[in-house]
Design an enzyme around this catalytic site. Sequence first.
Site, PDB file in Angstrom:
ATOM      1  N   HIS A 466       0.825  -1.211   0.000  1.00 21.91           N
ATOM      2  CA  HIS A 466       0.000   0.000   0.000  1.00 21.91           C
ATOM      3  C   HIS A 466       0.858   1.260   0.000  1.00 21.91           C
ATOM      4  O   HIS A 466       0.567   2.209   0.729  1.00 21.91           O
ATOM      5  CB  HIS A 466      -0.896   0.034   1.250  1.00 21.91           C
ATOM      6  CG  HIS A 466      -1.825  -1.122   1.384  1.00 21.91           C
ATOM      7  ND1 HIS A 466      -2.352  -1.536   2.600  1.00 21.91           N
ATOM      8  CD2 HIS A 466      -2.338  -1.965   0.452  1.00 21.91           C
ATOM      9  CE1 HIS A 466      -3.143  -2.580   2.402  1.00 21.91           C
ATOM     10  NE2 HIS A 466      -3.155  -2.866   1.121  1.00 21.91           N
TER      11      HIS A 466
HETATM   12  C1  LIG Z   1      -0.050  -7.477  -4.526  1.00 21.77           C
HETATM   13  C2  LIG Z   1      -0.928  -6.320  -4.098  1.00 21.77           C
HETATM   14  C3  LIG Z   1      -1.985  -6.544  -3.213  1.00 21.77           C
HETATM   15  C4  LIG Z   1      -2.787  -5.484  -2.826  1.00 21.77           C
HETATM   16  N1  LIG Z   1      -3.937  -5.748  -2.130  1.00 21.77           N
HETATM   17  C5  LIG Z   1      -4.825  -4.760  -1.923  1.00 21.77           C
HETATM   18  C6  LIG Z   1      -6.122  -5.050  -1.404  1.00 21.77           C
HETATM   19  O1  LIG Z   1      -6.495  -6.196  -1.185  1.00 21.77           O
HETATM   20  N2  LIG Z   1      -6.956  -4.012  -1.186  1.00 21.77           N
HETATM   21  C7  LIG Z   1      -6.593  -2.713  -1.436  1.00 21.77           C
HETATM   22  O2  LIG Z   1      -7.378  -1.818  -1.150  1.00 21.77           O
HETATM   23  N3  LIG Z   1      -5.389  -2.419  -1.961  1.00 21.77           N
HETATM   24  C8  LIG Z   1      -4.525  -3.414  -2.254  1.00 21.77           C
HETATM   25  N4  LIG Z   1      -3.342  -3.131  -2.876  1.00 21.77           N
HETATM   26  C9  LIG Z   1      -3.034  -1.712  -3.173  1.00 21.77           C
HETATM   27  C10 LIG Z   1      -3.910  -1.121  -4.277  1.00 21.77           C
HETATM   28  O3  LIG Z   1      -4.134  -2.046  -5.301  1.00 21.77           O
HETATM   29  C11 LIG Z   1      -3.235   0.167  -4.771  1.00 21.77           C
HETATM   30  O4  LIG Z   1      -3.186   1.094  -3.697  1.00 21.77           O
HETATM   31  C12 LIG Z   1      -3.946   0.825  -5.945  1.00 21.77           C
HETATM   32  O5  LIG Z   1      -4.266  -0.090  -6.954  1.00 21.77           O
HETATM   33  C13 LIG Z   1      -3.029   1.924  -6.505  1.00 21.77           C
HETATM   34  O6  LIG Z   1      -3.630   2.519  -7.623  1.00 21.77           O
HETATM   35  P1  LIG Z   1      -2.825   3.563  -8.516  1.00 21.77           P
HETATM   36  O7  LIG Z   1      -3.727   3.981  -9.587  1.00 21.77           O
HETATM   37  O8  LIG Z   1      -2.233   4.591  -7.609  1.00 21.77           O
HETATM   38  O9  LIG Z   1      -1.584   2.743  -9.093  1.00 21.77           O
HETATM   39  P2  LIG Z   1      -1.569   1.410  -9.962  1.00 21.77           P
HETATM   40  O10 LIG Z   1      -2.892   0.718  -9.916  1.00 21.77           O
HETATM   41  O11 LIG Z   1      -0.376   0.649  -9.509  1.00 21.77           O
HETATM   42  O12 LIG Z   1      -1.393   1.921 -11.442  1.00 21.77           O
HETATM   43  C14 LIG Z   1      -0.236   2.539 -11.943  1.00 21.77           C
HETATM   44  C15 LIG Z   1      -0.116   2.154 -13.410  1.00 21.77           C
HETATM   45  O13 LIG Z   1       0.834   3.002 -14.034  1.00 21.77           O
HETATM   46  C16 LIG Z   1       1.661   2.227 -14.888  1.00 21.77           C
HETATM   47  N5  LIG Z   1       2.930   2.931 -15.028  1.00 21.77           N
HETATM   48  C17 LIG Z   1       3.882   3.125 -14.094  1.00 21.77           C
HETATM   49  N6  LIG Z   1       4.900   3.832 -14.597  1.00 21.77           N
HETATM   50  C18 LIG Z   1       4.581   4.104 -15.891  1.00 21.77           C
HETATM   51  C19 LIG Z   1       5.232   4.813 -16.936  1.00 21.77           C
HETATM   52  N7  LIG Z   1       6.432   5.397 -16.768  1.00 21.77           N
HETATM   53  N8  LIG Z   1       4.628   4.888 -18.153  1.00 21.77           N
HETATM   54  C20 LIG Z   1       3.417   4.315 -18.353  1.00 21.77           C
HETATM   55  N9  LIG Z   1       2.765   3.625 -17.400  1.00 21.77           N
HETATM   56  C21 LIG Z   1       3.331   3.532 -16.176  1.00 21.77           C
HETATM   57  C22 LIG Z   1       1.770   0.896 -14.173  1.00 21.77           C
HETATM   58  O14 LIG Z   1       2.165  -0.143 -15.040  1.00 21.77           O
HETATM   59  C23 LIG Z   1       0.370   0.717 -13.612  1.00 21.77           C
HETATM   60  O15 LIG Z   1      -0.490   0.061 -14.504  1.00 21.77           O
HETATM   61  C24 LIG Z   1      -2.498  -4.169  -3.280  1.00 21.77           C
HETATM   62  C25 LIG Z   1      -1.440  -3.928  -4.155  1.00 21.77           C
HETATM   63  C26 LIG Z   1      -0.669  -4.996  -4.586  1.00 21.77           C
HETATM   64  C27 LIG Z   1       0.446  -4.732  -5.554  1.00 21.77           C
END
Ligand SMILES: Cc1cc2nc3c(=O)[nH]c(=O)nc-3n(C[C@H](O)[C@H](O)[C@H](O)COP(=O)(O)OP(=O)(O)OC[C@H]3O[C@@H](n4cnc5c(N)ncnc54)[C@H](O)[C@@H]3O)c2cc1C
Length: 528
Positions: A466
């Site tokens: 997280h």
């Molecule tokens: C294994 C795991 C288990 C988890 N379990 C839970 C859970 O059960 N419940 C919960 O609430 N949260 C959970 N989380 C956390 C939750 O999923 C995240 O907090 C949330 O998805 C983050 O969303 P985001 O949009 O900030 O980033 P992300 O969903 O990580 O999206 C970022 C995206 O940007 C892309 N990216 C990165 N850099 C670049 C670049 N330079 N150019 C183009 N694309 C790029 C990545 O590939 C990715 O697709 C978990 C996370 C993981 C990894």
Amino acid sequence: MPDSLTPRPMPSADPEHARQHAYDIILVGGGSAGCVLAARLTDDAELRVLLLEAGTAASELPEAVAFPPAWPTLVKTEASWGDTTVPQHSDNPSAGPGPSIPLPRGRGIGGSSAINAMVFARGHRTSYGSWADRGAKAWGYDDLLPYFQRTETAVGGAPGRGTSGPLVVGPTTEPNEVLAACLEGAVEIGQRRAHDISGGLEEGFAPVDLNIVDGRRQSAADAYLTPVLDRPNLDVVTGATAHRLLFEGERCVGVEYGVQGRVHTARAAREVVLTAGTLGSASLLLRSGIGPEQELRQAGVDVFHALPGVGRNLHDHPRINIVHRTRRTVPPARNNHGEIIGLLRSRPELDGPDLQLIFIDAPSPNPVAPVDNGFTIGVSPMRPFSRGTLRISSADPYAAPVIDPAYFTDERDVRAVLSGIATAREIAGSAALAAWGVEEIAPGPDAADTQALGRYARTVFQSYCHPVGTCALGEDEMSVVDSELRVRGLAGLRVADGSVIPSIPSNNTNATVYAIAERAAAFLRDVG
Ligand SMILES: Cc1cc2nc3c(=O)[nH]c(=O)nc-3n(C[C@H](O)[C@H](O)[C@H](O)COP(=O)(O)OP(=O)(O)OC[C@H]3O[C@@H](n4cnc5c(N)ncnc54)[C@H](O)[C@@H]3O)c2cc1C
């Protein structure tokens, strides 16, 4: 998944061509936040949106993505970036550095929502109060509530929950029997039985809402992006790694990105919005010369805009596992392994919960002895004080970031965990679990005093995955984005993902990220 997620071709790198294909808004990162924004923004047919994602289309992700119990296998696939932290705080520095901790994050359309553990829960309302500490205006729980509600159709129908959002969420009605016994044990030792532990209003123990619909994972791609992929005003390019941001004066006008070794540029007439996650968005700002001056110079990057908070304030929920062997056979998992959680206070005088216990229907790997049948109680400090950094080692967009969450560098986090271990042990020893024949394997009965348990906590923990905080929201000098998520001191550039969370909510983070993205879409469309 339909094939329609297959990437569409992009304009070439020729600047003239790119200008002709200008978009209004470019989103960088197709994870939880990026999928929400792509869908909500293109509701307006006048807005032309480009979504860039470094990983693959959702249709090319491993089949196990859809199968809830298989999620732990995904972190070792191409659906995860495979990051690891620098060696963490050592319990005994003379014996060498502390452990390096795997810190998985999703890669591909859906991002981390496609590989996560599917727990869907708002933080307790008290944990959003501190978001105002840096001056963020109107980001308390009540301010976020309409956006939380907009994300979900909560089948439990508890007060304050959404009734018509794209994510269909609810608790399992048939938890694994061993987890149901843990819940009974928690109530037996005097813990509160909550009704809706996912809504942000309650403390206590209950089955938590899950992103599982008809036995399959519902990711951000499933709920938000896939249904709108045929919109003519949306282009999605996968396998596209954003290298750096492009500026004219102080206005961000586009993104340089790479696809299969070729460099392209795309222009945004209105805004570029970073949705690349806590590690990705901060890294992209740093590579673009936006961040702490000295650090940028050390990485060989020219300073474009000094912003001292970029990459600072990285924090995460560490989780320690109390691993039990049972004589009775634990039934196979039907859901996400962790169907029941508890939110509690490590000290009664606190204003809200600062600990989560999660009951897991499998024995976690542990350093004491292999266990082939049993369960785990995870203990995690929900409002950790430890703060670390995210840095880059060079301007190379394909170099791994330098990740230091500085877990347990603040002793208060250890103290909170010790309180949680005591509660977990009481639950494991309750009459409700007696018939299961429970034996604690790790840390094990020999770890009885504060010193031994503290050592276990500091050395045998894992990331709860997280990470937040590297582009923190606020209005002070160390804030990276202002109260409307605009990068401070620049124009045409926002960040709208987990990185803007200034202090972590007291539950798993995904529900909060969805709400932030919903709000960002409202800012961008100016529809409130
Ligand atoms: C294994 C795991 C288990 C988890 N379990 C839970 C859970 O059960 N419940 C919960 O609430 N949260 C959970 N989380 C956390 C939750 O999923 C995240 O907090 C949330 O998805 C983050 O969303 P985001 O949009 O900030 O980033 P992300 O969903 O990580 O999206 C970022 C995206 O940007 C892309 N990216 C990165 N850099 C670049 C670049 N330079 N150019 C183009 N694309 C790029 C990545 O590939 C990715 O697709 C978990 C996370 C993981 C990894």
